[in-house]
Design an enzyme around this catalytic site. Structure first.
Site, mmCIF file in Angstrom:
data_model
loop_
_atom_site.group_PDB
_atom_site.id
_atom_site.type_symbol
_atom_site.label_atom_id
_atom_site.label_comp_id
_atom_site.label_asym_id
_atom_site.label_seq_id
_atom_site.Cartn_x
_atom_site.Cartn_y
_atom_site.Cartn_z
ATOM 1 N N LYS C 90 8.615 -3.405 -8.460
ATOM 2 C CA LYS C 90 9.017 -4.546 -8.620
ATOM 3 C C LYS C 90 10.076 -5.098 -7.344
ATOM 4 O O LYS C 90 10.783 -4.214 -7.460
ATOM 5 C CB LYS C 90 9.224 -5.780 -9.583
ATOM 6 C CG LYS C 90 8.945 -7.387 -8.914
ATOM 7 C CD LYS C 90 9.299 -8.183 -10.182
ATOM 8 C CE LYS C 90 9.447 -9.824 -10.165
ATOM 9 N NZ LYS C 90 9.460 -10.301 -11.400
ATOM 10 N N SER C 170 6.337 -14.215 -11.244
ATOM 11 C CA SER C 170 7.013 -14.062 -9.826
ATOM 12 C C SER C 170 6.037 -12.310 -10.200
ATOM 13 O O SER C 170 6.411 -11.846 -9.190
ATOM 14 C CB SER C 170 8.496 -14.013 -10.420
ATOM 15 O OG SER C 170 8.650 -13.036 -10.840
ATOM 16 N N SER C 194 7.513 -14.508 -16.665
ATOM 17 C CA SER C 194 7.148 -13.652 -15.103
ATOM 18 C C SER C 194 6.770 -11.897 -15.259
ATOM 19 O O SER C 194 6.244 -11.859 -14.604
ATOM 20 C CB SER C 194 8.325 -13.571 -13.904
ATOM 21 O OG SER C 194 8.519 -14.611 -13.494
#
Ligand SMILES: [Mg+2]
Ligand SMILES: [Zn+2]
Lengths: 95, 490, 505
Positions: C90, C170, C194
């Site tokens: 990420k 997210s 998330s």
């Protein structure tokens, strides 16, 4: 509590975010929606309750007093938009 | 609360007498190798951004980890200020934007500082003393440095100081004159230096004062205060207070009102001026730093630090008065620096404490001051000075010769005893030699001899002549006795 | 020389990137597959899947170099736990010498000179970096629509529809990449849901470990007291393997626990016999879709069938978690994001003076959702409001945590809830909704962050339109093992989710 345009501008300045005149209104409306949503917290009886400071009980780790870092000014300024002689440069600050 | 106002401390205005009320926030740099929350060096100077870790530069994802020595130093300082040590304290973020504040916040302690209330006993030159209340001491990060005169349109930012540990020591508004304020800072600096928690080097910015000044008519409630930021010498602290108090008095006597604001002292112009740029929209939005847990330790930790504390100036002074029979004033002078006190003790050990104090204060300190030297740089060691004191005590040399001897040792070094021997500086106690000199002087000055019978004070003149004739080496007691007998003075 | 016998799992899949992480690991160990082949298969799949916009940056040279090193380690008999396993990172984790943007224009071009603790742990264990994964800007969002670099398109579609769906957020890039087989697993972060919400939206498994299990050092901060890293992968076992490597003590993060990390994989098959699973009645929210309720009941039945005791419990302050979160998280974020000021890195937009430079830089560099949260956070911390908002929210956090403590003290070992109130929605579908409506996505997950507890989302079924739905298990502090054990029961009972065919390739 609800925020007016003046408050939106004050908060934006405090947060150092430029807002256009067109943005102020909608931003204020959004903030008010969120504030209205959190308003329900007022119903909770919190008397005698300690605010959370750390989510799990543990002792804070500490460092030894030893110089283990530094000596890499090049890396420190490597990503800076403007530098000279390893100083960061900013628009002149008037004191 | 309302101690009687000392009229001597009041400032005369055009219309009234005014009392000045002063409180101080001292920022003292913690003596440590590394910064408060990073492993970068605290060394003074350095190439730009060289003493900077990625934490100090607030790179994304960097986290603070506290330096345990800085915690210990704050606790030691708290103990030295006879203050309450808080076993639990909290680090807060003070949020504001400034180019030398990389995180966009300063990590400080707002609601729950590591040290609570304490006190400092301050001695004045006139021998009086008073107590200044300490409100709190907290740990916080120093900011970086912005240089504004390198370029017409740019400021240069160096983060070498960013994150260095500071102790902010906040006093109560207990000070009533610039003299008191200067004496307070001096004393606080002495305590910090004794403790070894701050080097007190004001030239390098290790000790800076924010001075809160207000004025009032005696007996009235506190006036509106102004904060004079970052005053960096004890002399300037005095000047800043005088200047600011007079400014406020002039405004008030003109019927004006004081605006609470932050001001800057300009020593060159001898004025304080408003720092409007820093005033704008202050809302620091303090909240506990979520990257740090509360700072907690137990009483045993505090106790172990307490055990390791050195004797502090007040205790040392009391001991010098008691054990060596010194006046409080002399003892105060000696304990002002730990190194001076240690020096004195080495000289006084096994000797007459008063004589030792005289020599250390009058001769040694006098000479060091003249040369602009610190006690650490003295060319005359405590051993050497002790031997000089011994030589006087033993009657080997006179006090006057001792001063010559001190000069020789200062300039050339050497064992004072050997110097006395080699240079024939011993005092003459042989009455025969002294008698010859006395007889010679009496013979050559019959008129003075005649006068001496009526005017015994002339004895001094004869003593002087005799000492001169013997090169100052005659034992003054022997000279006195002989002259009295020969001149027939009772 | 004869070709080595094909590993059994290789026969079942069309390409090595379709393997589970555990199976790939075993194939590498058995030398039926090389790390280079495995990495190349992923790079090829990534090249064909760019329309999904899951990766912000592909790092093929680095990936192949790491794969070659892994192959030589395996050849030398020195294989480490994740030797040769290709992963996506990420783009909130700082990667040394590799652009790290946090999905924000304000960090465009930023190349850290350091490696986040979590990613460094993965490389230490031999994993291979494929690239940086898209995300909501500064991890603020639940649909990946706030990324400055475009939406991530979910590999899932509703039955008979080509409308693009959100992967959740997210960690939307992470979840989409895992579901689309563009990596064997991915790092993710979870501040209010998330990891778990996008995992639930994409039919993948995601665990947010206990706060303090993974070091936060080197991960771009959103809300420090809530942020926690964790993995997203295609199976419970894969998550367990990844978390074992990602987590562990770190002297650089004061809030990271000094606890030894168990080998989480060993708990995967442990079962739930004798455990008590709590069903919190407050999660039965008004208007909950029947299919979510059904899924939840089913999950409880599976656990019961596997030997667990099911017990209704009460977590009375549940409904206050989301509003309290929307005070605490923005407050911390407003301060954490103050460092993006155009001075030391990232975007700078000139202004008439220094304040103008700050204001223009931050106005241009931050997207709308980030600005909104900074504004809210600044407001709730400002003079006169701090006690009414921030302090009160932190007190409510204490109450939420106490609710859980009471349940655990009462003998509950883990708590079962739905992971999300609905399946994935379409991109742009909530564009006109007010911010709060979007925030409601996290209603089941956010309590867990507020209390610092571990939570895992595991696929458990599908909605009527064929989209995956997940269940959430919440554990005791630092008892991720029970979560892996219980999640495996659900995975076994529900049947491993069949992921969508690669329509995008
Ligand atoms: Mg101050
Ligand atoms: Zn301060």
């Amino acid at each position: 509590m609800s925020v007016d345009e003046k408050t939106v501008r004050r908060i934006a300045h405090l947060a150092r975010i430029a807002v256009t005149d067109e943005e102020v209104g909608p931003l204020g409306a959004e903030l008010n929606t969120i504030l209205a949503f959190v308003e329900q917290l007022g119903m909770v009886d919190v008397s005698g309750v300690e605010p959370m400071t750390s989510v799990l009980p543990m002792a804070m780790k500490k460092r030894e007093d030893a110089v283990t870092d530094g000596g890499r000014a090049d890396a420190v300024v490597a990503n800076a938009p403007e530098t000279e002689d390893n100083y960061f440069l900013v628009p002149k600050v008037v004191e | 609360m309302n101690a009687p106002v000392d009229p001597k401390k009041l400032i005369k205005g055009g219309l009234h007498d005014w009392e000045v009320v002063i409180g101080m926030e001292i920022h003292a740099q913690v003596t440590s190798k590394a910064k408060l929350f990073s492993g970068a060096s605290t060394a003074f100077g350095g190439e730009p951004n060289d003493h900077v870790s990625l934490v100090d530069a607030a790179m994304p994802g960097m986290l603070p980890v506290i330096n345990q020595e800085c915690v210990a130093q704050a606790v030691r300082t708290g103990l030295g200020l006879k203050a309450k040590i808080n076993l639990r304290s909290v680090f807060d973020r003070k949020n504001y934007f400034y180019p030398d504040l990389p995180q966009g916040y300063q990590i400080s302690q707002y609601k729950d500082p590591i040290v609570g209330e304490g006190e400092v006993l301050v001695d004045m030159l006139d021998g009086t003393s008073f107590t200044v209340g300490i409100e709190r001491l907290h740990l916080e990060q120093d900011a970086g440095k912005s240089l504004h005169d390198q370029d017409p349109t740019r400021s240069f930012v160096d983060l070498n100081r960013s994150g260095v540990a500071l102790m902010e020591i906040v006093s109560r508004p207990d000070l009533r004159s610039s003299e008191e304020a200067k004496a307070y800072v001096t004393k606080l600096r002495t305590i910090l230096r004794y403790l070894g928690t701050c080097d007190g080097d004001m030239e390098k910015g290790s000790l800076r004062a924010d001075v809160n000044v207000s004025v009032r008519r005696p007996g009235e409630p506190l006036g509106t205060r102004c904060e004079i930021k970052n005053v960096n010498s004890i002399r300037f602290i005095g000047q800043a207070i005088e200047t600011e108090a007079r400014r406020q008095i002039a405004i008030l006597e003109d019927g004006g009102k004081i605006d609470q604001e932050t001001r800057l002292f300009d020593p060159g112009k001898g004025e304080t001026r408003s720092m409007r740029s820093k005033e704008e929209a202050h809302d620091y939005r303090y909240f506990p730093d979520p990257d740090l847990l509360p700072l907690e330790f137990d009483q045993a930790f505090v106790d172990s630090l307490a055990e390791g504390l050195p004797e502090l100036p007040d205790a040392k002074k009391a001991r010098f008065v008691k054990d060596f029979g010194l006046s409080p004033y002399d003892a105060g002078v000696l304990v002002a620096e730990r190194a001076s006190a240690d020096y004195y003790e080495a000289v006084a050990k096994g000797r007459d404490g008063k004589a030792a104090a005289n020599w250390v204060i009058n001769e040694l300190f006098g000479r060091l001051n003249k040369e602009g030297l610190g006690i650490e740089e003295t060319p005359v060691s405590a051993d050497q000075l002790g031997t000089i004191v011994d030589l006087i005590g033993e009657g080997v040399i006179s006090g006057k010769i001792a001063k010559d001897l001190f000069e020789i040792v200062w300039a050339e070094g050497g064992d004072p005893r050997a110097v006395v021997e080699a240079r024939g500086m011993k005092q003459v106690t042989d009455t025969g030699a002294i008698e010859a000199a006395v007889d010679d002087i009496i013979a050559k000055n019959p008129d003075k001899v005649a006068q001496a019978k009526e005017k015994p004070t002339l004895l001094g003149w004869f003593v002087g002549q005799t000492m001169k004739a013997t090169g100052g080496k005659a034992n003054p007691a022997a000279v006195n006795a002989l002259l009295k007998a020969k001149l027939g003075i009772e | 020389m004869d070709a080595p016998p094909a590993h059994r799992d290789l026969r079942r899949v069309s390409s090595p990137n379709e393997l589970t992480l555990a199976d790939a690991r075993d194939a590498l160990k058995a030398k039926t597959l090389s790390a280079r082949e495995l990495t190349q298969a992923h790079l090829d799949a990534m090249a064909k899947a760019r329309s999904l916009n899951a990766y912000l940056l592909e790092t093929p040279e680095r990936a192949l170099a790491m794969a070659d090193k892994a192959d030589s380690k395996i050849a030398a008999g020195e294989a480490r736990p994740l030797e040769g396993i290709p992963l996506g990172i990420k783009d909130l984790f700082c990667t040394d010498g590799v652009e790290t943007t946090a999905g924000s224009k304000i960090l465009k071009g930023f190349e850290p000179h350091y490696e986040s603790a979590v990613s460094a742990n993965l490389w230490r264990d031999g994993a291979v970096m494929l690239g940086k994964l898209n995300l909501d800007e500064f991890a603020m969002g639940s649909s990946n629509e706030t990324s400055a670099f475009g939406n991530v398109i979910s590999p899932w579609r509703r039955k008979g529809s080509e409308a693009p769906l959100v992967p959740g957020g997210s960690s939307g890039g992470s979840a989409a990449a895992v579901a689309a087989r563009l990596c064997l697993g991915a790092t993710a972060t979870d501040t209010g849901g998330s990891i778990r919400q996008p995992a639930a939206f994409t039919g993948t498994v995601g665990i947010k470990p206990t706060y303090g299990r993974c070091s936060r050092w080197g991960t771009v901060a959103f809300a420090s007291s809530l942020d926690q890293a964790g993995p997203i992968a295609r199976t419970v076992r894969d998550c367990a393997i990844l978390l074992t490597s990602m987590s562990g003590p770190d002297p650089r993060d004061t809030t990271c626990a000094d606890l030894a990390v168990p080998d989480f994989e060993t708990s995967v098959g442990r079962g739930v016999k004798g455990l008590t699973i709590g069903i919190p009645k407050e999660y039965r929210v008004d208007g909950m879709p029947a299919e979510i309720q059904k899924l939840w009941d089913e999950g409880a039945a599976w656990l019961k069938a596997a030997g667990a005791t099911i017990k209704e419990i009460s977590l009375p302050h549940t409904s206050y978690a989301l509003p309290a979160y929307y005070i605490v998280a923005p407050a911390e974020a407003s301060s954490n994001l103050a460092r993006y000021d155009g001075v030391r890195y990232g975007l700078r937009v000139p202004g008439k003076d220094i304040a103008g430079m700050y204001e223009n830089t931050r106005a241009a560099g931050f997207g709308r959702e980030v600005k909104r949260r900074i504004m809210i956070g600044t407001y709730v911390l400002s003079a006169g409001y701090y006690d009414a908002y921030y302090v009160r929210a932190q007190k409510i956090r204490t109450l939420i945590k106490r609710d859980f403590e009471a349940a655990y003290a009462d003998g509950v070992d883990a708590i079962l809830t739905p992971a999300t109130p609905s399946a994935a929605f379409g991109i742009g579908e909530k564009a006109n909704a007010d911010p709060v409506e979007m925030y409601l996505n996290d209603v089941f997950t956010v309590t867990v962050n507020m209390a610092g507890l571990p939570g895992i989302a595991v696929p458990a079924g599908f909605d009527s339109q064929g989209l995956p739905l997940g269940l959430q298990l919440i554990g005791r502090p630092f008892d991720e093992e029970t979560l892996f054990a219980a999640a495996q029961v659900i995975e076994d009972s529900a049947g491993r989710t069949v992921l969508p065919a690669a329509w995008w390739a």
